[in-house]
Write a protein that holds these residues in place. Structure first.
Motif, PDB file in Angstrom:
ATOM      1  N   LEU A   1      -6.360  -1.632 -16.107  1.00  0.00           N
ATOM      2  CA  LEU A   1      -6.098  -2.527 -14.838  1.00  0.00           C
ATOM      3  C   LEU A   1      -6.917  -3.506 -13.462  1.00  0.00           C
ATOM      4  N   PRO A   2      -6.658  -4.207 -13.764  1.00  0.00           N
ATOM      5  CA  PRO A   2      -7.215  -5.192 -13.546  1.00  0.00           C
ATOM      6  C   PRO A   2      -7.315  -5.092 -11.621  1.00  0.00           C
ATOM      7  N   CYS A   3      -9.198  -5.339 -11.321  1.00  0.00           N
ATOM      8  CA  CYS A   3      -9.272  -4.529  -9.975  1.00  0.00           C
ATOM      9  C   CYS A   3     -10.022  -5.469  -9.456  1.00  0.00           C
ATOM     10  N   HIS A   4      -9.896  -5.849  -8.084  1.00  0.00           N
ATOM     11  CA  HIS A   4     -10.706  -6.502  -7.422  1.00  0.00           C
ATOM     12  C   HIS A   4     -11.414  -5.756  -6.756  1.00  0.00           C
ATOM     13  N   ALA A   5     -12.866  -6.189  -6.544  1.00  0.00           N
ATOM     14  CA  ALA A   5     -13.667  -5.607  -6.218  1.00  0.00           C
ATOM     15  C   ALA A   5     -14.299  -5.171  -4.266  1.00  0.00           C
ATOM     16  N   PRO A   6     -13.592  -3.976  -4.309  1.00  0.00           N
ATOM     17  CA  PRO A   6     -13.680  -3.842  -2.955  1.00  0.00           C
ATOM     18  C   PRO A   6     -14.766  -4.145  -2.344  1.00  0.00           C
ATOM     19  N   ALA A   7     -15.367  -4.476  -0.978  1.00  0.00           N
ATOM     20  CA  ALA A   7     -16.785  -4.466  -0.167  1.00  0.00           C
ATOM     21  C   ALA A   7     -16.764  -3.241   1.232  1.00  0.00           C
ATOM     22  N   GLY A   8     -15.372  -3.004   1.201  1.00  0.00           N
ATOM     23  CA  GLY A   8     -15.667  -2.503   2.143  1.00  0.00           C
ATOM     24  C   GLY A   8     -14.196  -1.339   1.581  1.00  0.00           C
ATOM     25  N   ALA A   9     -13.772   0.354   3.204  1.00  0.00           N
ATOM     26  CA  ALA A   9     -12.855   1.327   3.365  1.00  0.00           C
ATOM     27  C   ALA A   9     -13.142   1.805   1.557  1.00  0.00           C
ATOM     28  N   PHE A  10     -13.086   2.153   1.735  1.00  0.00           N
ATOM     29  CA  PHE A  10     -12.913   3.486   0.821  1.00  0.00           C
ATOM     30  C   PHE A  10     -11.767   3.624  -0.806  1.00  0.00           C
ATOM     31  N   TYR A  11     -11.219   2.681  -0.913  1.00  0.00           N
ATOM     32  CA  TYR A  11      -9.866   2.263  -1.630  1.00  0.00           C
ATOM     33  C   TYR A  11     -10.134   0.767  -2.344  1.00  0.00           C
ATOM     34  N   VAL A  12      -9.482   1.574  -3.568  1.00  0.00           N
ATOM     35  CA  VAL A  12      -9.003   0.475  -4.467  1.00  0.00           C
ATOM     36  C   VAL A  12      -8.057  -0.120  -4.603  1.00  0.00           C
ATOM     37  N   PHE A  13      -7.755  -1.285  -5.603  1.00  0.00           N
ATOM     38  CA  PHE A  13      -6.391  -2.142  -5.541  1.00  0.00           C
ATOM     39  C   PHE A  13      -6.258  -2.364  -6.183  1.00  0.00           C
ATOM     40  N   PRO A  14      -5.551  -1.120  -7.118  1.00  0.00           N
ATOM     41  CA  PRO A  14      -5.679  -2.086  -8.975  1.00  0.00           C
ATOM     42  C   PRO A  14      -4.645  -3.001  -9.388  1.00  0.00           C
ATOM     43  N   SER A  15      -4.692  -4.192 -10.267  1.00  0.00           N
ATOM     44  CA  SER A  15      -3.036  -4.467 -10.585  1.00  0.00           C
ATOM     45  C   SER A  15      -2.849  -3.682 -11.897  1.00  0.00           C
ATOM     46  N   ILE A  16      -0.656  -3.440 -11.237  1.00  0.00           N
ATOM     47  CA  ILE A  16      -0.499  -2.501 -12.477  1.00  0.00           C
ATOM     48  C   ILE A  16       0.516  -3.735 -13.024  1.00  0.00           C
ATOM     49  N   ALA A  17       0.046  -5.182 -12.539  1.00  0.00           N
ATOM     50  CA  ALA A  17       1.553  -5.921 -12.903  1.00  0.00           C
ATOM     51  C   ALA A  17       1.332  -5.232 -15.330  1.00  0.00           C
ATOM     52  N   GLY A  18       0.538  -5.638 -15.538  1.00  0.00           N
ATOM     53  CA  GLY A  18       0.226  -5.510 -15.870  1.00  0.00           C
ATOM     54  C   GLY A  18       0.920  -4.228 -17.195  1.00  0.00           C
ATOM     55  N   THR A  19       1.223  -3.748 -16.912  1.00  0.00           N
ATOM     56  CA  THR A  19       2.755  -2.450 -17.162  1.00  0.00           C
ATOM     57  C   THR A  19       4.073  -2.999 -17.471  1.00  0.00           C
ATOM     58  N   GLY A  20       4.445  -3.717 -16.586  1.00  0.00           N
ATOM     59  CA  GLY A  20       6.133  -4.301 -16.484  1.00  0.00           C
ATOM     60  C   GLY A  20       6.545  -3.538 -15.535  1.00  0.00           C
ATOM     61  N   LEU A  21       5.986  -2.822 -14.712  1.00  0.00           N
ATOM     62  CA  LEU A  21       6.628  -1.789 -14.151  1.00  0.00           C
ATOM     63  C   LEU A  21       6.646  -2.179 -12.317  1.00  0.00           C
ATOM     64  N   SER A  22       7.923  -1.872 -11.326  1.00  0.00           N
ATOM     65  CA  SER A  22       6.792  -2.329  -9.996  1.00  0.00           C
ATOM     66  C   SER A  22       5.466  -0.824  -9.582  1.00  0.00           C
TER      67      SER A  22
END
Length: 389
Positions: free
Chosen positions: A308-329
């Motif tokens: 799951l490609p994931c931008h490295a967050p520089a703040g807060a306490f969340y990650v926001f991984p891409s799930i586009a490769g799964t083919g699901l919304s």
């Protein structure tokens, strides 16, 4: 019940897309959906409140909040972020930072005024703006740009009706952080187009490897910026409901009038706790931040390792991984992840158009739960990934 009893604007606003997944969790579900620290309020803060209760501190406070607290907030903002606000007329205490956002937009907006919201962003801004007659204009950010608002993108969305720009950095849900260099061209556009900036800085202390910079500290910005923050996130005080807003005295006075007629004042025990946090809780807060940082680094790496490609967050306490490769919304992914794997995450699309193709996962939970969550997510994504190949 008759439909005409309810304001059509209220009827059209959807329920919170976050609470739907938070509320679905049970003892078998690992919840990465809620934006709440897993730490409890530090003991010295709790003891200060118990002592205050024993002294009979149970009544109303001034509408603007205890002067003692406002003075502490003023000193804290000056020492940590170089912001200079007068405790008597340039700030007041609110019932959490969410009330401050509502008061700000209710005070500023007239029907048809445009509110610019970079997305993905916290889900409350759009409905609150709509409730007060504003027209929301989304400016989509991207992982390629580290989910930062860029001046060129903002400029394309400016019109003669543009009135308010809402900034939320460090950002919920992406963890993006804006540096001084990032903010300067945004500030220049705000001045040139006479925008009022609402800067939601509730995650200011949760900036990893760099110091938080408030846009209000830039030239020409203090007089057109409302800085909103509170004690929920960094100080582990979500249930105490204490926030604050700082800004130009005229705007603060206008917002305070609405606060007087609605909330009246923030809970006195929350205010006592906030004073104690600023006086006795800084060391505990910094320890929590170190723990979040360790989890952040591990979680990002683990999500990338399972595909799951994931931008490295520089703040807060969340990650926001891409799930586009799964083919699901994002909605399908989150619903199936909850049902089939027992992990609650929030679909990215609830945070605006820029969030589709992502999910938000909070790492404000224990490492053992994060590790188990990653194991469950890995088992789950294998099937969607095979189906889409």
């Amino acid at each position: 019940m008759r439909n005409d009893w309810i304001n059509p604007v209220v009827q059209e606003i959807p329920p919170s897309g976050i609470r739907a997944f938070v509320g679905a969790a049970d003892e078998h579900v690992i919840s990465l959906a809620v934006g709440e620290p897993d730490f409890v309020t530090p003991r010295p803060v709790v003891e200060a409140c118990i002592a205050a209760l024993n002294r009979g501190t149970t009544g109303y406070t001034p509408n603007a909040g205890l002067m003692e607290l406002r003075e502490e907030i003023a000193g804290y903002l000056q020492a940590r972020f170089g912001l200079d606000y007068g405790p008597a007329d340039e700030m007041f205490v609110t019932v959490g930072s969410s009330e401050a956002v509502d008061l700000a937009l209710r005070t500023i907006l007239m029907p048809g005024d445009e509110v610019i919201v970079p997305t993905p962003s916290y889900i409350a801004y759009t409905p609150i703006a709509q409730l007060h007659g504003g027209k929301v204009v989304e400016v989509q950010t991207s992982a390629e740009e580290e989910f930062k608002l860029r001046a060129r993108d903002l400029r394309r969305h400016l019109t003669p009706r543009s009135k308010v720009l809402i900034l939320n950095y460090p950002n919920n849900p992406t963890g993006a952080v804006m540096t001084r260099e990032d903010l300067v061209p945004i500030a220049e556009l705000a001045v040139a187009h006479d925008l009022i900036v609402i800067s939601d800085e509730i995650y200011a202390e949760l900036s990893y490897g760099q110091s938080h910079v408030s846009i209000a500290s830039l030239p020409g910005m203090k007089e057109r910026t409302l800085v909103i923050s509170g004690f929920s996130k960094a100080f582990a005080m979500t249930g105490w409901r204490v926030g604050y807003v700082c800004g130009p005295a005229e705007l603060i006075a206008a917002m305070l009038k609405i606060h007087q007629y609605t909330a009246m004042c923030a809970p006195v025990m929350g205010q006592v706790a906030a004073i104690a946090s600023l006086r006795r809780g800084m060391q505990e807060m910094e320890g929590m931040i170190r723990s979040y940082d360790q989890r952040r680094q591990w979680f990002v790496s683990a999500l990338r390792d399972i595909g799951l490609p994931c931008h490295a967050p520089a703040g807060a306490f969340y990650v926001f991984p891409s799930i586009a490769g799964t083919g699901l919304s994002s909605q399908e992914f989150a619903q199936r992840l909850l049902k089939e794997a027992g992990v609650a995450a929030v679909p990215g699309q609830v945070f605006g158009a820029g969030g589709e193709g992502y999910i938000r996962c909070s790492y404000a939970t224990g490492m053992s739960q994060l590790q188990e969550a990653v194991d469950r997510i890995e088992r789950f994504v294998r099937l969607p990934l095979r189906q889409s190949s």
